[in-house]
Design a protein around this motif. Structure first.
Motif, short mmCIF file in Angstrom:
data_model
loop_
_atom_site.label_atom_id
_atom_site.label_comp_id
_atom_site.label_asym_id
_atom_site.label_seq_id
_atom_site.Cartn_x
_atom_site.Cartn_y
_atom_site.Cartn_z
N TRP A 1 49.45 44.93 40.89
CA TRP A 1 47.88 45.27 41.71
C TRP A 1 48.36 45.54 43.06
O TRP A 1 47.39 46.20 43.77
CB TRP A 1 47.04 44.43 41.38
N LEU A 2 49.49 45.16 43.62
CA LEU A 2 49.53 45.28 45.05
C LEU A 2 50.46 46.32 45.39
O LEU A 2 51.26 47.02 44.64
CB LEU A 2 50.49 44.05 45.68
N ALA A 3 49.98 47.10 46.41
CA ALA A 3 50.49 48.54 46.76
C ALA A 3 51.56 47.81 47.98
O ALA A 3 52.58 48.88 48.07
CB ALA A 3 49.53 49.30 47.21
N GLY B 1 48.58 41.50 49.84
CA GLY B 1 48.70 40.36 49.09
C GLY B 1 49.74 39.51 49.46
O GLY B 1 50.93 40.05 49.94
N ILE B 2 49.96 38.30 49.22
CA ILE B 2 51.17 37.49 49.55
C ILE B 2 51.82 37.24 48.15
O ILE B 2 51.35 36.78 47.16
CB ILE B 2 50.66 36.11 50.08
N GLU C 1 41.31 47.82 50.72
CA GLU C 1 41.65 49.51 51.00
C GLU C 1 42.38 49.58 49.64
O GLU C 1 42.57 50.85 48.96
CB GLU C 1 42.55 49.64 52.20
N THR C 2 43.35 48.72 49.25
CA THR C 2 44.27 49.11 48.18
C THR C 2 43.39 49.34 46.73
O THR C 2 43.54 49.97 46.02
CB THR C 2 45.37 47.86 47.99
N HIS D 1 43.28 51.30 42.43
CA HIS D 1 42.94 50.71 41.11
C HIS D 1 42.00 51.48 40.47
O HIS D 1 40.96 52.01 41.01
CB HIS D 1 42.30 49.54 41.36
N PRO D 2 42.50 52.05 39.26
CA PRO D 2 41.55 53.20 38.49
C PRO D 2 40.33 52.19 37.95
O PRO D 2 40.12 51.05 37.71
CB PRO D 2 42.33 53.40 37.37
#
Length: 441
Positions: free
Chosen positions: A356-358, A364-365, A398-399, A404-405
């Motif tokens: 899920w992280l871009a 995200g960490i 923002e990501t 994310h669809p």
């Protein structure tokens, strides 16, 4: 216009887990299809029925062409649940007669699990093959690693029913349960024309067994209208649940058990507190580790129990950090929900949830090791430095908005192309469904 039956053999209720919610979202999206897709001569591009387990039998119509059907289980797994009752209820019977009577009216049978519903569908298909009768198209999707979860629950149940047994015996039981269920799942998947995996990595893994041409990806969507930042949500949490207003809130959503990494998270928060970090844990869910979390963190935790989606959305928006150490997720929709709500997510390196992280480290960490010290080190800058935390939160939103669809998009791009090809054999009217079923898969 294909008639599709999706077989979700889990109990449907307000607080059901991610797999049930996933198919509820797809059904709601299908109900809106005529608004988004040009009307075809038949009137709609899809007729969809999603079958769940229910405490009572009923039909819920979302649209003339979309309905949810709840069927009572024949042999419920409820008696095997832990004392907290956090595990999903499924049906362990080898044959479900009420489902068997309904399935022949559908052209596509979509399996999502490996118990009663799936076994019934495969038995009917085998019988049709032996008779050279009209057959459905069998599709499957993998939503969770059921064999792995079952092995963890086997250890819990061994401790409940056989206290004091040697750990080696618990391991042997867990391994046998996992191997048996993995073999059963693979045999069911092998019967299917197409199999949908939740990630590209999962697609490659299944493709090595089933053939790459039979496996595609089924993404997860996000409801941006429901999960979004809400500046007033924190004050609501303080008033309704009594959470502290003077320190960052770390949220965990899901089953409170070892499959989700809850002991690791608890240990890291204890260590963070010992190092002077002031954070408060909020949990949404229940499970075998609930009492242990309460004993370990005392006044530094608020346990909300399972929540329906609308209340959970407000809890997300009222917290600051989402910590999710689980490595058993195939998708982890809670991570997408947290990012859409504006939380700084903290995830294990290499877990499927990091997809899920871009820009890991920015939106995200990612924690490099599964130990409390590493997790405490990752959480501390977010807890102690508001500016750093807010920067991650802004990038997470923002990501979410840009990459994310939506559920509508996933239905149209991932599911409809799999469901709509013509059946192998035209269905003949008046096919009989009352014959004795064959052998179990």
């Amino acid at each position: 216009m294909p008639s599709v039956a999706v077989l979700v053999e889990l109990l449907r209720r307000d607080t059901s887990g991610g797999q049930v919610k996933c198919w509820e979202h797809f059904a709601q999206s299908a109900a809106r299809l005529p608004e988004r897709v040009p009307i075809c001569p038949e009137g709609t591009p899809l007729d969809l029925t999603v079958y769940f387990l229910g405490e009572r039998e009923r039909v819920e119509h979302l649209a003339p062409h979309v309905r949810l059907v709840m069927l009572r289980p024949v042999l419920t797994s409820a008696a095997m649940r832990s004392a907290e009752g956090a595990e999903d209820v499924c049906d362990l019977a080898p044959w479900h007669p009420r489902l068997a009577a309904r399935l022949p009216r559908h052209d596509v049978w979509h399996l999502t699990h490996s118990f009663a519903f799936a076994a019934t569908a495969v038995r009917l298909d085998r019988r049709a093959a032996r008779r050279s009768a009209a057959r459905p198209r069998l599709i499957a999707s993998v939503h969770t690693d059921v064999p792995l979860l079952a092995s963890v629950y086997a250890r819990y149940l061994a401790g409940r029913w056989l206290p004091g047994t040697h750990p080696a015996l618990d391991d042997l039981l867990a391994d046998r349960v996992e191997n048996r269920l993995r073999g059963r799942r693979d045999r069911l998947l092998d019967r299917c024309e197409r199999v949908l995996a939740p990630t590209p990595e999962g697609r490659a893994e299944l493709g090595r067994t089933l053939g790459p041409d039979r496996v595609a990806v089924l993404r997860r969507g996000i409801d941006h209208a429901l999960f979004r930042p809400d500046p007033g949500a924190r004050a609501h949490l303080v008033r309704e649940y009594g959470v502290p207003a003077d320190r960052p809130l770390v949220l965990f959503a899901g089953r409170l058990d070892a499959t989700k990494g809850v002991p690791l998270l608890t240990g890291s928060l204890r260590l963070l507190r010992a190092r002077g970090g002031a954070a408060h844990l909020v949990t949404a869910g229940t499970g075998a580790e609930e009492d242990a979390v309460r004993r370990s963190l005392g006044p530094d935790v608020t346990l909300l129990g399972p929540l329906p989606q609308d209340r959970l959305a407000r809890v997300y928006a009222g917290c600051d950090i989402f910590a999710f150490p689980s490595r058993t997720e195939t998708s982890g929709n809670v991570v997408a929900e947290a990012m859409a709500s504006g939380l700084a997510v903290v995830l294990p390196d290499g877990a499927h949830t990091t997809r899920w992280l871009a820009a890991p480290g920015r939106d995200g960490i990612v924690v490099p090791a599964d130990d409390p010290s590493a997790w405490a080190d990752a959480l501390r800058p977010l807890v102690e430095h508001p500016a750093a935390r807010e920067a991650v939160r802004r990038r997470a939103v923002e990501t979410s908005r840009t990459t994310h669809p939506t559920w509508d998009r996933v239905l149209e791009e991932d599911l409809l192309p799999v469901w709509t090809p013509p059946a192998r054999t035209p269905r003949r009217a008046g096919s009989r469904t009352s014959e004795r079923p064959g052998r179990a898969p």
